[in-house]
Motif scaffolding. Structure first.
Motif, PDB file in Angstrom:
ATOM      1  N   ILE A  52       0.848  -1.209   0.138  1.00  0.00           N
ATOM      2  CA  ILE A  52       0.036  -0.073   0.011  1.00  0.00           C
ATOM      3  C   ILE A  52       0.855   1.416   0.247  1.00  0.00           C
ATOM      4  O   ILE A  52       1.886   1.396   0.784  1.00  0.00           O
ATOM      5  CB  ILE A  52      -1.080   0.094   1.329  1.00  0.00           C
ATOM      6  N   GLN A  53       0.638   2.148  -0.961  1.00  0.00           N
ATOM      7  CA  GLN A  53       1.345   3.409  -0.928  1.00  0.00           C
ATOM      8  C   GLN A  53       0.278   4.479  -1.022  1.00  0.00           C
ATOM      9  O   GLN A  53      -0.840   4.591  -1.559  1.00  0.00           O
ATOM     10  CB  GLN A  53       2.083   3.356  -2.327  1.00  0.00           C
ATOM     11  N   LEU A  54       0.797   5.655  -0.552  1.00  0.00           N
ATOM     12  CA  LEU A  54       0.074   7.064  -0.548  1.00  0.00           C
ATOM     13  C   LEU A  54       0.545   7.885  -1.432  1.00  0.00           C
ATOM     14  O   LEU A  54       1.820   8.018  -1.559  1.00  0.00           O
ATOM     15  CB  LEU A  54       0.115   7.560   0.735  1.00  0.00           C
ATOM     16  N   GLY A  55      -0.404   8.618  -2.304  1.00  0.00           N
ATOM     17  CA  GLY A  55       0.109   9.561  -3.308  1.00  0.00           C
ATOM     18  C   GLY A  55       0.665  10.665  -2.918  1.00  0.00           C
ATOM     19  O   GLY A  55       0.136  11.153  -1.802  1.00  0.00           O
ATOM     20  N   ASP A  56       1.555  11.223  -3.822  1.00  0.00           N
ATOM     21  CA  ASP A  56       1.859  12.883  -3.506  1.00  0.00           C
ATOM     22  C   ASP A  56       2.016  13.354  -4.650  1.00  0.00           C
ATOM     23  O   ASP A  56       1.472  12.882  -5.882  1.00  0.00           O
ATOM     24  CB  ASP A  56       3.147  12.759  -2.717  1.00  0.00           C
ATOM     25  N   GLY A  57       2.148  14.880  -4.744  1.00  0.00           N
ATOM     26  CA  GLY A  57       2.159  15.699  -5.830  1.00  0.00           C
ATOM     27  C   GLY A  57       0.769  15.516  -6.396  1.00  0.00           C
ATOM     28  O   GLY A  57      -0.161  15.724  -5.720  1.00  0.00           O
ATOM     29  N   ALA A  58       0.701  15.056  -7.904  1.00  0.00           N
ATOM     30  CA  ALA A  58      -0.722  15.062  -8.555  1.00  0.00           C
ATOM     31  C   ALA A  58      -1.362  14.091  -7.958  1.00  0.00           C
ATOM     32  O   ALA A  58      -2.634  14.315  -8.007  1.00  0.00           O
ATOM     33  CB  ALA A  58      -0.293  14.957  -9.872  1.00  0.00           C
ATOM     34  N   ASP A  59      -0.861  13.086  -7.376  1.00  0.00           N
ATOM     35  CA  ASP A  59      -1.658  11.912  -6.981  1.00  0.00           C
ATOM     36  C   ASP A  59      -1.965  12.149  -5.312  1.00  0.00           C
ATOM     37  O   ASP A  59      -2.407  11.373  -4.445  1.00  0.00           O
ATOM     38  CB  ASP A  59      -0.921  10.457  -7.200  1.00  0.00           C
ATOM     39  N   ALA A  60      -1.869  13.357  -4.661  1.00  0.00           N
ATOM     40  CA  ALA A  60      -2.035  13.597  -3.235  1.00  0.00           C
ATOM     41  C   ALA A  60      -3.488  13.266  -3.103  1.00  0.00           C
ATOM     42  O   ALA A  60      -4.257  13.544  -3.579  1.00  0.00           O
ATOM     43  CB  ALA A  60      -1.678  15.116  -2.890  1.00  0.00           C
ATOM     44  N   GLY A  61      -3.728  12.423  -1.660  1.00  0.00           N
ATOM     45  CA  GLY A  61      -5.061  12.310  -1.490  1.00  0.00           C
ATOM     46  C   GLY A  61      -5.556  10.811  -2.079  1.00  0.00           C
ATOM     47  O   GLY A  61      -6.801  10.310  -1.721  1.00  0.00           O
ATOM     48  N   THR A  62      -4.599  10.161  -2.674  1.00  0.00           N
ATOM     49  CA  THR A  62      -5.239   8.815  -3.262  1.00  0.00           C
ATOM     50  C   THR A  62      -4.112   7.673  -2.515  1.00  0.00           C
ATOM     51  O   THR A  62      -3.130   8.083  -2.057  1.00  0.00           O
ATOM     52  CB  THR A  62      -4.969   8.951  -4.816  1.00  0.00           C
ATOM     53  N   MET A  63      -4.677   6.354  -2.621  1.00  0.00           N
ATOM     54  CA  MET A  63      -3.898   5.310  -2.028  1.00  0.00           C
ATOM     55  C   MET A  63      -3.794   4.343  -3.095  1.00  0.00           C
ATOM     56  O   MET A  63      -4.849   3.936  -3.993  1.00  0.00           O
ATOM     57  CB  MET A  63      -4.749   4.780  -0.926  1.00  0.00           C
ATOM     58  N   LEU A  64      -2.661   3.716  -3.205  1.00  0.00           N
ATOM     59  CA  LEU A  64      -2.631   2.493  -4.375  1.00  0.00           C
ATOM     60  C   LEU A  64      -2.440   1.106  -3.541  1.00  0.00           C
ATOM     61  O   LEU A  64      -1.485   0.925  -2.677  1.00  0.00           O
ATOM     62  CB  LEU A  64      -1.352   2.702  -5.058  1.00  0.00           C
ATOM     63  N   LEU A  65      -3.332   0.231  -3.667  1.00  0.00           N
ATOM     64  CA  LEU A  65      -3.200  -0.983  -3.206  1.00  0.00           C
ATOM     65  C   LEU A  65      -2.872  -2.038  -4.384  1.00  0.00           C
ATOM     66  O   LEU A  65      -3.496  -2.071  -5.298  1.00  0.00           O
ATOM     67  CB  LEU A  65      -4.671  -1.294  -2.849  1.00  0.00           C
ATOM     68  N   GLN A  66      -1.573  -2.671  -3.851  1.00  0.00           N
ATOM     69  CA  GLN A  66      -1.271  -3.879  -5.029  1.00  0.00           C
ATOM     70  C   GLN A  66      -1.041  -5.048  -4.569  1.00  0.00           C
ATOM     71  O   GLN A  66      -0.506  -5.178  -3.413  1.00  0.00           O
ATOM     72  CB  GLN A  66       0.049  -3.177  -5.688  1.00  0.00           C
ATOM     73  N   PRO A  67      -1.580  -6.065  -5.128  1.00  0.00           N
ATOM     74  CA  PRO A  67      -1.336  -7.546  -4.555  1.00  0.00           C
ATOM     75  C   PRO A  67       0.351  -7.740  -4.744  1.00  0.00           C
ATOM     76  O   PRO A  67       0.629  -7.487  -5.774  1.00  0.00           O
ATOM     77  CB  PRO A  67      -2.133  -8.422  -5.515  1.00  0.00           C
TER      78      PRO A  67
END
Length: 117
Positions: A52-67
């Motif tokens: 799980i990663q948190l976005g920054d910059g243009a992706d701020a406020g988003t979360m990326l979940l990857q198997p």
């Protein structure tokens, strides 16, 4: 003669994706994410670990979940939901709640009722 496995599509049950803040025994508030099991299976298959990663910059406020087999997060699988518990982070809201000891009284018709003092 050979056979091919037929896999039914995941059924999306009524339920919703939820993120909540929870605190245990007066500790810091942490995030808890709940994903309906059908939705988890549909998007992540049988993945037992996630990165799980948190976005920054243009992706701020988003979360990326990857198997990811080497992922650091191991979801808890329940019958109808998959729960992901996050460690203590510096941005969830923190507040202190104090609950008064409730007073218990016998209710009409039997049973007991609790009243906050």
């Amino acid at each position: 003669m050979g056979f091919s496995l037929i896999v039914p599509p995941a059924k999306v049950k009524t339920g919703s994706f939820k993120i909540a803040t929870v605190a245990r025994q007066g500790g810091a508030y942490k995030l808890l994410m709940s994903i309906p099991s059908a939705i988890y299976t549909q998007h992540f298959g049988a993945a037992e670990r996630l990165t799980i990663q948190l976005g920054d910059g243009a992706d701020a406020g988003t979360m990326l979940l990857q198997p990811d087999e080497g992922g650091l997060f191991k979801p808890t699988f329940l019958k109808h939901a998959t729960i992901i518990r996050f460690p203590e982070l510096d941005w969830p809201p923190q507040f202190k709640m104090e609950a008064a000891d409730p007073e218990f009284r016998k209710a009409n018709g039997g049973g007991h009722a609790a009243y906050a003092a």
